[in-house]
Scaffold this motif. Structure first.
Motif, PDB file in Angstrom:
ATOM      1  N   GLY A 511      68.228 -14.585  31.185  1.00 43.52           N
ATOM      2  CA  GLY A 511      67.766 -15.439  32.264  1.00 43.52           C
ATOM      3  C   GLY A 511      66.893 -14.690  33.247  1.00 43.52           C
ATOM      4  O   GLY A 511      66.534 -13.526  33.034  1.00 43.52           O
ATOM      5  N   PRO A 512      66.539 -15.336  34.348  1.00 43.13           N
ATOM      6  CA  PRO A 512      65.706 -14.702  35.376  1.00 43.13           C
ATOM      7  C   PRO A 512      66.487 -13.654  36.156  1.00 43.13           C
ATOM      8  O   PRO A 512      67.703 -13.536  36.017  1.00 43.13           O
ATOM      9  N   TRP A 513      65.772 -12.912  36.977  1.00 43.98           N
ATOM     10  CA  TRP A 513      66.460 -11.970  37.846  1.00 43.98           C
ATOM     11  C   TRP A 513      65.947 -12.141  39.280  1.00 43.98           C
ATOM     12  O   TRP A 513      64.857 -12.646  39.523  1.00 43.98           O
ATOM     13  N   GLY A 514      66.780 -11.715  40.197  1.00 37.11           N
ATOM     14  CA  GLY A 514      66.415 -11.796  41.603  1.00 37.11           C
ATOM     15  C   GLY A 514      67.439 -11.076  42.445  1.00 37.11           C
ATOM     16  O   GLY A 514      68.092 -10.142  41.974  1.00 37.11           O
ATOM     17  N   ARG A 515      67.602 -11.539  43.653  1.00 35.44           N
ATOM     18  CA  ARG A 515      68.515 -10.858  44.570  1.00 35.44           C
ATOM     19  C   ARG A 515      69.302 -11.882  45.401  1.00 35.44           C
ATOM     20  O   ARG A 515      68.835 -12.971  45.694  1.00 35.44           O
ATOM     21  N   GLU A 516      70.523 -11.488  45.755  1.00 31.86           N
ATOM     22  CA  GLU A 516      71.379 -12.173  46.737  1.00 31.86           C
ATOM     23  C   GLU A 516      71.755 -13.600  46.329  1.00 31.86           C
ATOM     24  O   GLU A 516      71.455 -14.571  47.024  1.00 31.86           O
ATOM     25  N   PHE A 517      72.462 -13.669  45.205  1.00 33.48           N
ATOM     26  CA  PHE A 517      73.058 -14.932  44.758  1.00 33.48           C
ATOM     27  C   PHE A 517      73.792 -15.625  45.904  1.00 33.48           C
ATOM     28  O   PHE A 517      74.521 -14.986  46.659  1.00 33.48           O
TER      29      PHE A 517
END
Length: 549
Positions: A511-517
């Motif tokens: 899946g995608p990646w990012g920060r601060e769920f």
């Protein structure tokens, strides 16, 4: 059309923004409406406009009524690859004064930049400001978790539907309620066998599209997870012997026993699962509370603790055995220490401080249930109690109140600790290379990884997805050792009982990646989520669905 020639970035970004604009907070009307809105949205795609029956809606569990959506793009043959994800999100309340923009990414980013630029920042906030000012990261409730993943799947099925001579079939599946009890995926698991049989299809593998976090440059976020971590919520319901505070040694406080259990388990790295080629976090307490609601100068008779325990190897039964051993050891430590204090106090006052308590013991919820529900009348009374608590959405509260009812019905006396499970069992999973379908999926992933390297977007291979997800139920029939959870969970709603017809098939997470769920600064890395991820998924799909030589 080759993957490199597929200009997907703008389309996937638009789909992501559209999906985020539909507020679908768990338990609210937006979640209930989402599947129908998505159906209408997909009907704008030419393939589905011509084949509307290839979109199917199934009811899921829970209230208000929610729905699962399946969108099938047919090619040749029976072979099918699934792509799955959830559409519910957590609350928008932590956006505070910007809550009205939480589902509108463009103005939200500008508002967040203005806010962050106006004050002194923590290191975490400074990173977020740089991310937003750089233009690569997109905020919004659910943008990371996980509507950008859904958008990648939708972009792929739309693109796949335009390919001439396409081989195999792609099945897009989206479900509600992952953030609470995975009721959507568990309902879909029961509907899938009939759905596939009616269409003459075989679901040979699936890709979960959930997101991951990376505080760096994406090297860890661009990941293929070959399995998912498991989760248990063991509880300890402590019954002490209350006493007046002026005569404390005439009993023993449930809080003392509870504190010793907490001290022995909380963050104990000896309980961190290090099997299966990975290391899980140690168990952590989610709730510790005295159960009474009035002021008294009497030591607490009852105390409740529940823990979050993540694991990837072994079974739920293995973890329960460990938990019981830790609780028994803590109970022994607490009672022995208190007896020593009683003896020391008796020496000070030169008198008996009070009689010692009875033998302390640990019993399971299953043992308590057998005592409390000894006849049909008791079973009916318990069922009525459970029905009256159906509106409680918090599994910890529901489990505590049902356990308390059973303890009262059984006339249970302390010192005693009842142990059981206070929530849904999320079993771990891992690809089995001995399964030919898993071997085929891994071979297809390797081809996609080679393409990603050439595109200067190398992927890493990781054994277990660390976030609790629907992957625990996607393609996972009943797991060994799960019976102990069913027998020791007070609420029937929190027991997962897959039918004998439930399908087993290999599943990975990409899946995608990012920060601060789940946070105010939740954000996804747009260039990867919108431009690279759909192409990786396409490479896997084409390779996996190709006829074997």
């Amino acid at each position: 059309m080759s993957t490199d020639q597929w200009n997907v970035q703008e389309r996937a970004a638009q789909i992501s923004h559209d999906l985020v604009s539909w507020n679908s907070e768990g338990g609210l009307q937006g979640e209930a409406d989402f599947a129908m809105r998505l159906r209408d949205y997909l009907l704008e795609i030419p393939y589905f406009r011509e084949n509307p029956d290839d979109i199917t809606i199934y009811p899921a569990y829970g209230q208000p009524q929610t729905y699962n959506l399946l969108a099938l793009v047919r090619g040749t043959g029976k072979r099918t690859l699934g792509m799955a994800g959830h559409y519910d999100t957590v609350s928008i309340q932590n956006y505070h004064e910007l809550a009205h923009l939480a589902c509108d990414p463009v103005p939200l980013r500008e508002a967040l930049i203005a806010d962050l630029a106006s004050r002194s920042l923590s290191e975490q906030e400074a990173r977020a400001l740089a991310d937003f000012q750089g233009g690569d990261f997109v905020p919004g409730r659910g943008m990371l978790d996980m509507k950008s993943g859904l958008a990648a799947g939708i972009a792929l099925i739309e693109h796949f539907s335009t390919l001439e001579g396409r081989e195999g079939n792609l099945l897009f599946m989206t479900t509600p309620d992952e953030e609470r009890e995975s009721r959507g995926m568990r309902a879909l698991r029961e509907d899938l066998p009939g759905y596939l049989a009616a269409r003459g299809l075989e679901l040979d593998a699936a890709i979960n599209l959930d997101a991951t976090s990376d505080q760096g440059d994406g090297a860890l976020g661009r990941a293929v997870y070959e399995g998912t971590i498991g989760k248990l919520l063991p509880f300890a319901y402590v019954i002490g012997q209350s006493s007046h505070v002026s005569y404390p040694f005439e009993g023993i406080s449930a809080q003392l026993i509870g504190a010793e259990i907490l001290r022995g388990i909380e963050g104990n790295t000896n309980l961190a699962d290090a099997g299966g080629g990975d290391v899980a976090p140690p168990p952590i307490c989610l709730e510790a509370r005295d159960t009474r609601n009035v002021y008294e100068v009497t030591t607490p008779e009852r105390f409740w603790l529940s823990f979050n325990w993540l694991f990837q190897s072994g079974t739920a039964e293995d973890r329960f055995t460990q938990f019981r051993a830790e609780v028994e050891a803590a109970l022994t430590r607490a009672t022995e220490a208190f007896r020593k204090n009683a003896a020391a106090y008796g020496a000070l006052i030169q008198a008996s401080p009070g009689a010692s308590t009875g033998a302390a013991r640990v019993i399971t919820l299953a043992e308590l249930r057998a005592t409390a529900l000894a006849d049909a009348a008791a079973e009916k009374a318990f069922a009525d109690c459970e029905a009256s608590l159906a509106g409680i959405d918090n599994p910890l509260e529901l489990s505590r109140r049902l356990t308390e009812w059973l303890a009262n019905a059984a006339l249970l006396k302390g010192p005693c600790v009842v142990i059981g499970f206070a929530g849904l069992h999320y079993p771990p999973s891992r690809l089995d290379p001995a399964d030919p379908r898993a071997a085929d999926l891994l071979a297809a992933i390797e081809k996609a990884e080679a393409w990603a390297v050439a595109a200067e977007q190398p992927h890493c291979r990781r054994p277990y997805f660390q976030g609790i997800s629907d992957m625990s139920f996607l393609g996972q029939p009943k797991k060994k050792g799960a019976d102990v959870v069913a027998q020791n969970t007070p609420a029937a709603r929190l027991v997962d009982e897959p039918s004998a017809e439930a399908l087993g098939f290999p599943t990975v997470n990409i899946g995608p990646w990012g920060r601060e769920f789940h946070q105010r600064l939740e954000r996804v890395h747009g260039p990867y989520a919108f431009g690279i991820l759909p192409k990786v998924l396409k490479e896997i799909a084409i390779a996996f669905l190709a006829p074997k030589a």
